[in-house]
Design a protein around this motif. Structure first.
Motif, PDB file in Angstrom:
ATOM      1  N   ILE A 124       6.632  -1.372  11.189  1.00 55.67           N
ATOM      2  CA  ILE A 124       5.630  -0.345  11.431  1.00 55.67           C
ATOM      3  C   ILE A 124       4.383  -0.705  10.625  1.00 55.67           C
ATOM      4  CG2 ILE A 124       7.371   1.429  11.867  1.00 55.67           C
ATOM      5  CD1 ILE A 124       6.722   2.551   9.048  1.00 55.67           C
ATOM      6  N   GLN A 125       3.286   0.010  10.848  1.00 60.72           N
ATOM      7  CA  GLN A 125       2.064  -0.199  10.070  1.00 60.72           C
ATOM      8  C   GLN A 125       1.716   1.089   9.342  1.00 60.72           C
ATOM      9  OE1 GLN A 125      -1.191  -1.762  12.368  1.00 60.72           O
ATOM     10  NE2 GLN A 125       0.108  -3.268  13.369  1.00 60.72           N
ATOM     11  N   VAL A 126       1.444   0.951   8.049  1.00 60.95           N
ATOM     12  CA  VAL A 126       1.047   2.095   7.230  1.00 60.95           C
ATOM     13  C   VAL A 126      -0.164   1.712   6.403  1.00 60.95           C
ATOM     14  CG1 VAL A 126       3.385   3.064   7.080  1.00 60.95           C
ATOM     15  CG2 VAL A 126       2.622   1.441   5.349  1.00 60.95           C
ATOM     16  N   ARG A 127      -0.865   2.727   5.938  1.00 55.01           N
ATOM     17  CA  ARG A 127      -1.919   2.501   4.943  1.00 55.01           C
ATOM     18  C   ARG A 127      -1.569   3.366   3.744  1.00 55.01           C
ATOM     19  NH1 ARG A 127      -5.840   6.501   4.466  1.00 55.01           N
ATOM     20  NH2 ARG A 127      -5.852   8.031   6.131  1.00 55.01           N
ATOM     21  N   PHE A 128      -2.056   2.988   2.579  1.00 50.80           N
ATOM     22  CA  PHE A 128      -1.792   3.744   1.367  1.00 50.80           C
ATOM     23  C   PHE A 128      -3.095   4.380   0.927  1.00 50.80           C
ATOM     24  CE2 PHE A 128      -0.972   4.149  -3.243  1.00 50.80           C
ATOM     25  CZ  PHE A 128       0.185   4.914  -3.161  1.00 50.80           C
ATOM     26  N   ASP A 129      -3.081   5.708   0.728  1.00 49.58           N
ATOM     27  CA  ASP A 129      -4.315   6.409   0.370  1.00 49.58           C
ATOM     28  C   ASP A 129      -4.420   6.691  -1.122  1.00 49.58           C
ATOM     29  OD1 ASP A 129      -2.601   8.531  -0.083  1.00 49.58           O
ATOM     30  OD2 ASP A 129      -3.616   9.922   1.273  1.00 49.58           O
ATOM     31  N   GLY A 130      -3.561   6.056  -1.919  1.00 51.08           N
ATOM     32  CA  GLY A 130      -3.566   6.280  -3.353  1.00 51.08           C
ATOM     33  C   GLY A 130      -2.468   7.218  -3.804  1.00 51.08           C
ATOM     34  N   LYS A 131      -1.947   8.015  -2.866  1.00 45.73           N
ATOM     35  CA  LYS A 131      -0.872   8.958  -3.187  1.00 45.73           C
ATOM     36  C   LYS A 131       0.357   8.752  -2.309  1.00 45.73           C
ATOM     37  CE  LYS A 131      -4.296  12.356  -3.491  1.00 45.73           C
ATOM     38  NZ  LYS A 131      -4.747  13.628  -3.022  1.00 45.73           N
ATOM     39  N   ARG A 132       0.130   8.418  -1.060  1.00 41.70           N
ATOM     40  CA  ARG A 132       1.238   8.322  -0.110  1.00 41.70           C
ATOM     41  C   ARG A 132       0.913   7.301   0.967  1.00 41.70           C
ATOM     42  NH1 ARG A 132      -0.001  14.082   2.905  1.00 41.70           N
ATOM     43  NH2 ARG A 132      -2.080  13.488   3.543  1.00 41.70           N
ATOM     44  N   TYR A 133       1.972   6.922   1.692  1.00 40.82           N
ATOM     45  CA  TYR A 133       1.804   6.037   2.841  1.00 40.82           C
ATOM     46  C   TYR A 133       1.538   6.904   4.063  1.00 40.82           C
ATOM     47  CZ  TYR A 133       3.714   2.356  -0.054  1.00 40.82           C
ATOM     48  OH  TYR A 133       3.917   1.451  -1.056  1.00 40.82           O
ATOM     49  N   ILE A 134       0.614   6.462   4.897  1.00 37.55           N
ATOM     50  CA  ILE A 134       0.258   7.194   6.112  1.00 37.55           C
ATOM     51  C   ILE A 134       0.534   6.282   7.303  1.00 37.55           C
ATOM     52  CG2 ILE A 134      -1.608   8.317   7.388  1.00 37.55           C
ATOM     53  CD1 ILE A 134      -2.854   8.901   4.586  1.00 37.55           C
ATOM     54  N   LEU A 135       1.268   6.804   8.263  1.00 35.57           N
ATOM     55  CA  LEU A 135       1.638   6.022   9.433  1.00 35.57           C
ATOM     56  C   LEU A 135       0.411   5.703  10.287  1.00 35.57           C
ATOM     57  CD1 LEU A 135       4.099   4.891  11.044  1.00 35.57           C
ATOM     58  CD2 LEU A 135       3.948   6.976  12.405  1.00 35.57           C
ATOM     59  N   GLU A 191      18.473   5.415   8.013  1.00 36.17           N
ATOM     60  CA  GLU A 191      17.858   4.439   7.109  1.00 36.17           C
ATOM     61  C   GLU A 191      17.020   5.167   6.051  1.00 36.17           C
ATOM     62  OE1 GLU A 191      18.356   1.167   7.141  1.00 36.17           O
ATOM     63  OE2 GLU A 191      19.605   1.256   8.933  1.00 36.17           O
ATOM     64  N   THR A 192      17.028   4.654   4.830  1.00 37.08           N
ATOM     65  CA  THR A 192      16.208   5.239   3.764  1.00 37.08           C
ATOM     66  C   THR A 192      14.940   4.430   3.523  1.00 37.08           C
ATOM     67  OG1 THR A 192      17.470   4.058   2.065  1.00 37.08           O
ATOM     68  CG2 THR A 192      18.171   6.315   2.621  1.00 37.08           C
ATOM     69  N   GLU A 193      14.933   3.168   3.975  1.00 34.08           N
ATOM     70  CA  GLU A 193      13.756   2.311   3.859  1.00 34.08           C
ATOM     71  C   GLU A 193      13.504   1.621   5.189  1.00 34.08           C
ATOM     72  OE1 GLU A 193      14.644  -0.358   0.618  1.00 34.08           O
ATOM     73  OE2 GLU A 193      13.594   0.966  -0.781  1.00 34.08           O
ATOM     74  N   ILE A 194      12.242   1.223   5.388  1.00 34.42           N
ATOM     75  CA  ILE A 194      11.862   0.545   6.626  1.00 34.42           C
ATOM     76  C   ILE A 194      10.851  -0.543   6.298  1.00 34.42           C
ATOM     77  CG2 ILE A 194      10.006   2.184   7.133  1.00 34.42           C
ATOM     78  CD1 ILE A 194      10.780   1.933  10.128  1.00 34.42           C
ATOM     79  N   ASP A 195      10.868  -1.619   7.074  1.00 33.87           N
ATOM     80  CA  ASP A 195       9.872  -2.676   6.917  1.00 33.87           C
ATOM     81  C   ASP A 195       8.536  -2.179   7.445  1.00 33.87           C
ATOM     82  OD1 ASP A 195      11.711  -4.447   5.869  1.00 33.87           O
ATOM     83  OD2 ASP A 195      12.034  -5.518   7.747  1.00 33.87           O
ATOM     84  N   ALA A 196       7.478  -2.451   6.688  1.00 33.93           N
ATOM     85  CA  ALA A 196       6.149  -1.990   7.089  1.00 33.93           C
ATOM     86  C   ALA A 196       5.087  -2.993   6.663  1.00 33.93           C
ATOM     87  CB  ALA A 196       5.848  -0.631   6.465  1.00 33.93           C
ATOM     88  N   TYR A 197       4.077  -3.119   7.503  1.00 32.26           N
ATOM     89  CA  TYR A 197       2.878  -3.849   7.119  1.00 32.26           C
ATOM     90  C   TYR A 197       1.938  -2.847   6.470  1.00 32.26           C
ATOM     91  CZ  TYR A 197       4.103  -7.793  10.206  1.00 32.26           C
ATOM     92  OH  TYR A 197       4.714  -8.847  10.808  1.00 32.26           O
ATOM     93  N   LEU A 198       1.415  -3.198   5.309  1.00 30.27           N
ATOM     94  CA  LEU A 198       0.418  -2.374   4.647  1.00 30.27           C
ATOM     95  C   LEU A 198      -0.939  -2.871   5.118  1.00 30.27           C
ATOM     96  CD1 LEU A 198      -0.031  -0.149   2.589  1.00 30.27           C
ATOM     97  CD2 LEU A 198      -0.022  -1.888   0.819  1.00 30.27           C
ATOM     98  N   VAL A 199      -1.668  -2.025   5.846  1.00 28.79           N
ATOM     99  CA  VAL A 199      -2.923  -2.440   6.473  1.00 28.79           C
ATOM    100  C   VAL A 199      -4.094  -1.613   5.939  1.00 28.79           C
ATOM    101  CG1 VAL A 199      -1.761  -3.197   8.570  1.00 28.79           C
ATOM    102  CG2 VAL A 199      -2.625  -0.889   8.440  1.00 28.79           C
ATOM    103  N   GLN A 200      -5.256  -2.155   6.116  1.00 29.11           N
ATOM    104  CA  GLN A 200      -6.495  -1.413   5.858  1.00 29.11           C
ATOM    105  C   GLN A 200      -6.878  -0.773   7.175  1.00 29.11           C
ATOM    106  OE1 GLN A 200      -8.152  -1.219   2.959  1.00 29.11           O
ATOM    107  NE2 GLN A 200      -6.888  -2.671   1.844  1.00 29.11           N
ATOM    108  N   ALA A 201      -6.962   0.536   7.199  1.00 27.82           N
ATOM    109  CA  ALA A 201      -7.291   1.230   8.432  1.00 27.82           C
ATOM    110  C   ALA A 201      -8.150   2.442   8.116  1.00 27.82           C
ATOM    111  CB  ALA A 201      -6.029   1.664   9.171  1.00 27.82           C
ATOM    112  N   ARG A 202      -8.963   2.801   9.060  1.00 27.82           N
ATOM    113  CA  ARG A 202      -9.784   3.990   8.840  1.00 27.82           C
ATOM    114  C   ARG A 202      -8.933   5.236   9.014  1.00 27.82           C
ATOM    115  NH1 ARG A 202     -11.950   5.687  14.091  1.00 27.82           N
ATOM    116  NH2 ARG A 202     -11.174   4.177  15.568  1.00 27.82           N
ATOM    117  N   LYS A 203      -9.390   6.309   8.431  1.00 33.10           N
ATOM    118  CA  LYS A 203      -8.645   7.561   8.508  1.00 33.10           C
ATOM    119  C   LYS A 203      -8.669   8.095   9.916  1.00 33.10           C
ATOM    120  CE  LYS A 203      -9.700   8.670   3.788  1.00 33.10           C
ATOM    121  NZ  LYS A 203     -10.366   9.538   2.855  1.00 33.10           N
ATOM    122  N   HIS A 204      -7.605   8.807  10.289  1.00 36.35           N
ATOM    123  CA  HIS A 204      -7.527   9.416  11.619  1.00 36.35           C
ATOM    124  C   HIS A 204      -8.370  10.664  11.659  1.00 36.35           C
ATOM    125  CE1 HIS A 204      -4.582   6.723  13.182  1.00 36.35           C
ATOM    126  NE2 HIS A 204      -3.770   6.955  12.206  1.00 36.35           N
TER     127      HIS A 204
END
Length: 82
Positions: free
Chosen positions: A43-54, A69-82
């Motif tokens: 999956i792809q997530v971004r980190f806003d300093g407090k939490r991961y956002i899908l 599952e308690t963990e999942i593989d994710a790409y940490l990406v730079q993305a604009r806010k929704h």
């Protein structure tokens, strides 16, 4: 190049608009496929300093939850806010 991170499933925030696009039957079918073939794409997530956002991968995330599952593989990406 994107690196895969292991992210706790319960630490991922799903934006309200994104949540509206969930089809539970699709997530369940995907969960069955993951059991047979494994997760093909993180999956792809971004980190806003407090939490991961899908960003991408709602059905994959929900399928992982369905499988317990308690963990999942994710790409940490730079993305604009929704």
């Amino acid at each position: 190049m994107l690196r895969i991170h292991r992210v706790k499933v319960d630490s991922i925030y799903i934006p309200t608009e994104r949540r509206k696009t969930l089809h539970p039957e699709t997530a369940r079918a995907l969960a069955e496929d993951i059991l047979e073939n494994g997760m093909k794409m993180p999956i792809q997530v971004r980190f806003d300093g407090k939490r991961y956002i899908l960003i991408e991968g709602l059905h994959r995330l929900e399928a992982a939850k369905f499988l317990g599952e308690t963990e999942i593989d994710a790409y940490l990406v730079q993305a604009r806010k929704h």
